[in-house]
Design a protein around this motif. Structure first.
Motif: not given
Length: 170
Positions: A60-66, A101-113
């Motif tokens: 989520a942190e990485l997705g938010m940054a990207i 940032a919100l979209f990136g955090a959501w998508v990346a957290s789905l993948a990272a889970s």
């Protein structure tokens, strides 16, 4: 502030005794977690959470940054090259960065889970052998005291280090 301690215990019985000792030392149960092969832990032993088992937070942190950087870039493009007949202001960049940032955090957290926690990779072999990993979050000032307690009362426990300080919220 709290510190996260890692200990590997040889079996569930030892882990259960360790839980009791830590509770008597006034470490709250919500700050003690165990990770073992599926079906080994006793029902009354607190199991590691999804946040501890997976790379959800890191993702989520990485997705938010990207996502934030992509949003800023997209906002800049739209502001400096606006569609025909539309006048956009600089606040568009801020809004697009926030949405990115919100979209990136959501998508990346789905993948990272679905990805196992990279910090726990060192313990995979022990867990597969039937050992139990104990993760304890202790107040910063009690770190040394709890480590001494574990070494004194449970010589069978192998100490696997201390994670850097992190905020004390649950």
């Amino acid at each position: 502030m709290r510190r996260r301690l890692y200990f590997v215990l040889p079996d569930v019985a030892s882990a259960r005794r360790m839980l009791d000792d830590l509770l008597l030392a006034r470490i709250e149960e919500r700050h003690i977690r165990f990770l073992a092969k599926r079906g080994i832990l006793l029902p009354d032993m607190p199991e590691a959470t999804v946040f501890q088992k997976t790379d959800l937070v890191h993702g989520a942190e990485l997705g938010m940054a990207i996502g934030g950087m992509a949003g800023v870039l997209g906002g800049l493009i739209v502001v400096f090259f606006p569609p025909e007949g539309v006048s956009l202001q600089l606040v568009t960049i801020l809004l697009s960065a926030l949405l990115g940032a919100l979209f990136g955090a959501w998508v990346a957290s789905l993948a990272a889970s679905a990805v196992p926690n990279s910090r726990l990779k060192a313990f995979e072999k022990d867990i597969e052998e039937g050992k139990v990993l104990m993760i304890v979050d202790v107040p910063f000032r009690r770190t040394h005291e709890i480590m001494e307690l574990v070494h004194r009362t449970h010589p069978e426990a192998s100490d696997h280090g201390v994670e850097p300080t992190f905020p004390a919220f649950p």
